[in-house]
Design an enzyme around this catalytic site. Structure first.
Site, short mmCIF file in Angstrom:
data_model
loop_
_atom_site.label_atom_id
_atom_site.label_comp_id
_atom_site.label_asym_id
_atom_site.label_seq_id
_atom_site.Cartn_x
_atom_site.Cartn_y
_atom_site.Cartn_z
N HIS A 44 0.92 -1.03 -0.04
CA HIS A 44 0.10 -0.07 0.08
C HIS A 44 0.82 1.62 0.05
CE1 HIS A 44 -3.66 1.99 -0.08
NE2 HIS A 44 -4.14 1.97 1.33
N ASP A 85 -2.52 1.56 -4.46
CA ASP A 85 -3.88 2.05 -3.84
C ASP A 85 -4.94 0.97 -4.26
OD1 ASP A 85 -2.73 4.24 -2.60
OD2 ASP A 85 -3.02 5.73 -4.58
#
Length: 461
Positions: free
Chosen positions: A435, A439
Site C-alpha cells: 500500500h 492504492d
C-alpha cells in the site's frame, strides 16, 4: 601437487555458503566432477563437484561451517601423486600415525557415566575423521551417535541430547544444533538443574516455570517458552532462518493490503479437459491450471505495469521485463524460481518453463540465478483444504497472487437474461499488495482483470 576445492560463486548476490554434508572423507580417491559435498546458500542448495581427480588429502571446512565465496573447503592430492589406501605401505615405526579408531559402542549407561565424570578429549590428528561415540538409550530405542565435541559441550552445560533433533547425517546432533539449542535457552529463564531419577525410573528434567512477560522501557517483550519433557527442538536450517528473516522484513516494511476475487473456472477447466491428452502426448508432461493462471497474470501485468514494479528509496521503478516468480514447495522449504521475460512467452512456453524449473528443483540442480530477479509472484499452495489465504509479499516486489482450492458450488448465473442456479467450478484468487505505492483502486482493477482473463479462457494450447 594439491588441488584446492573452493566455495564457488553461485550467483551475483551469493556471498557465502554453509557445508551441509560431506559426501566423501579424507583418504578417499575421487574422480573429476564427482560430488564432494552439499552446500546451502540463501538462494539454493547444491552439490560441489571435484575440480580434479586424486585423493582427498584434507577436509578444511566442517559440516555446519559457513564459508565465504572463494574460501577453502578441501585439498585434493592429484592422482599422479596420490597413494591409494590399499597400496600404501604399513608403518614400520611406533611414531607412524595409526589408523583412525573404529566407532565404539557404549554400554547402556555409558553416556550417563561420561556426564558424571567428564574427561578431556584426546587431540586427534588434523587429517583424521571425527570419532563418533554411540550411546544406547534407556528406552531401548536405536542408539544415537555423538562426536566428542558435542558430548563435551553437553556435559559442560548439562544438556540432555535426546531433547535435540539433529540435522547431521542420519539425524546426528551437530555442534551447530547444540549451539542453536543453547542460544534458545539463554534467551529465556534458565531451566532448573536436572534431578537424578531413582533406580528404574524414567529420567525427568525439571523445568523452570515461564516468567511473566517482562517490560523494558515500556516495550513489550513476549515470554519465552521453555522446552519440556517430550518436546522436540528443531533448530532452524539456514534456508528456514533466511525465509523467516525475509518474511519479517516484508511485513515490517510493506503495509500489506489484501483483496479477494471469486473466479468461475468452468470454461478454463473445459479447455484443459479438451486438450490435456494431446498436450501430454506432445509435451511429455501434464497440463495443470498453474500455467493458465500464470499466463492470465502476465497479461494483466502488461495492462497494469505499476504492479510490476519495485521501490528503491523514495522512488518507484516500473520494470520493463515481467519476471514471474512461481512459489514451489520442497522438503527443505519454499523456493520461488522465476520465469524470466514471461511477457514474451505463450501459454505453452510458460508451461514448459514451469516444468523445467520443477525438474531442476527435484534433481537439486536449481541455481541462484534461477531464483533471482522476480518482479511479481504467483503462489499455488495446493488443492487440499485451501479455500483462500493472503500471502506475504516477496520483496522487493509490489504484490503476490495466491490461488485457492478449486471447488464445485451452486452459483447464480444469467441465462438468456434470466437468473438461474448452476453448478460451477469456482476458485478464490487472493492478492496481497504494497500500500506504499499501490492504492485500492489499482489493486482491485488488477485483480478483477486477472479474474476476467481466466474466466474468458481465451488461451492458445
Amino acid at each position: 601437487m594439491a588441488i584446492e576445492v573452493a566455495m564457488p560463486q553461485m550467483g551475483e548476490s551469493v556471498v557465502e555458503g554453509t557445508v551441509v554434508k560431506w559426501l566423501v572423507k579424507e583418504g578417499d580417491v575421487v574422480a573429476e566432477d564427482q560430488p564432494l559435498c552439499e552446500i546451502s546458500t540463501d538462494k539454493v542448495d547444491t552439490e560441489i563437484p571435484s575440480p580434479g581427480a586424486g585423493r582427498i588429502a584434507k577436509i578444511i571446512a566442517q559440516e555446519g561451517q559457513t564459508i565465504p565465496v572463494g574460501g577453502q573447503l578441501a585439498l585434493i592430492e592429484e592422482r599422479a601423486a596420490a597413494i591409494r589406501p590399499e597400496a600404501a605401505p604399513k608403518p614400520l615405526t611406533a611414531e607412524a600415525p595409526k589408523e583412525p579408531p573404529k566407532i565404539e559402542t557404549a554400554q547402556p549407561h555409558a553416556l550417563r557415566e561420561v556426564r558424571a565424570e567428564p574427561r578431556p578429549a584426546a587431540t586427534a590428528p588434523a587429517a583424521a575423521p571425527p570419532r563418533l561415540h554411540v550411546a544406547a538409550r534407556p528406552d531401548g530405542s536405536a542408539p544415537r551417535r555423538y562426536s566428542p565435541v558435542v558430548l563435551r559441550m553437553a556435559q559442560e552445560h548439562e544438556i540432555d541430547l535426546d531433547r535435540i533433533t539433529g540435522s547431521g547425517i542420519d539425524g546426528r546432533v551437530t555442534k551447530r544444533d547444540l549451539e542453536q539449542y543453547l542460544d534458545t535457552l539463554r534467551s529465556g529463564p534458565a531451566p532448573a538443574p536436572a534431578a537424578r531419577p531413582a533406580a528404574g525410573a524414567s529420567p525427568v528434567r525439571a523445568v523452570a516455570a515461564p516468567s511473566p512477560a517482562p517490560s523494558v522501557g515500556g516495550v513489550y517483550s513476549p515470554p519465552i517458552y521453555q522446552p519440556r519433557e517430550g518436546d522436540v527442538t528443531e533448530p532452524f536450517t539456514r534456508r528456514r532462518k533466511l525465509i523467516a528473516e525475509h518474511m519479517v522484513f516484508s511485513k515490517t516494511h510493506s503495509p500489506h493490503v489484501g483483496t479477494l476475487a471469486e473466479v468461475d473456472m468452468t470454461r478454463v477447466m473445459r479447455l484443459r479437459e479438451k486438450h490435456k491428452r494431446e498436450f501430454q502426448e506432445r509435451e511429455g508432461f501434464g497440463l495443470t491450471l498453474l500455467p493458465l493462471v500464470a499466463a492470465a497474470t502476465v497479461r494483466a501485468l502488461k495492462e497494469f505495469p505499476r504492479m510490476n514494479a519495485s521501490v528503491i528509496g523514495d522512488s518507484l521503478v516500473i520494470r520493463k521485463e515481467i519476471n514471474l516468480g512461481i512459489a514451489m514447495d520442497t522438503e527443505e522449504g519454499l523456493l520461488v524460481p522465476v520465469l524470466k521475460r514471461a511477457e514474451g512467452m505463450s501459454v505453452v512456453g510458460i508451461a514448459r518453463e514451469i516444468e523445467n524449473l520443477r525438474r531442476k528443483i527435484a534433481d537439486r540442480k536449481i541455481t541462484p540465478d534461477d531464483l533471482a530477479g522476480g518482479s511479481f509472484t504467483l503462489s499455488n499452495p495446493g488443492r487440499e483444504g485451501n479455500l483462500f489465504g493472503f500471502a506475504i509479499i516477496n520483496q522487493p516486489q509490489m504484490g503476490i497472487l495466491r490461488m485457492g482450492e478449486l471447488k464445485k458450488r451452486p452459483v447464480v448465473i444469467e441465462v438468456d437474461g434470466e437468473d438461474a442456479i448452476a453448478i460451477r467450478a469456482m476458485m478464490y484468487l487472493a492478492l496481497s499488495y504494497d500500500h506504499r505505492v499501490v492504492d485500492g483502486v489499482l489493486g482491485n482493477r488488477f485483480l478483477y482483470r486477472t479474474a476476467r482473463i481466466i474466466e474468458e479462457a481465451d488461451f492458445e494450447l
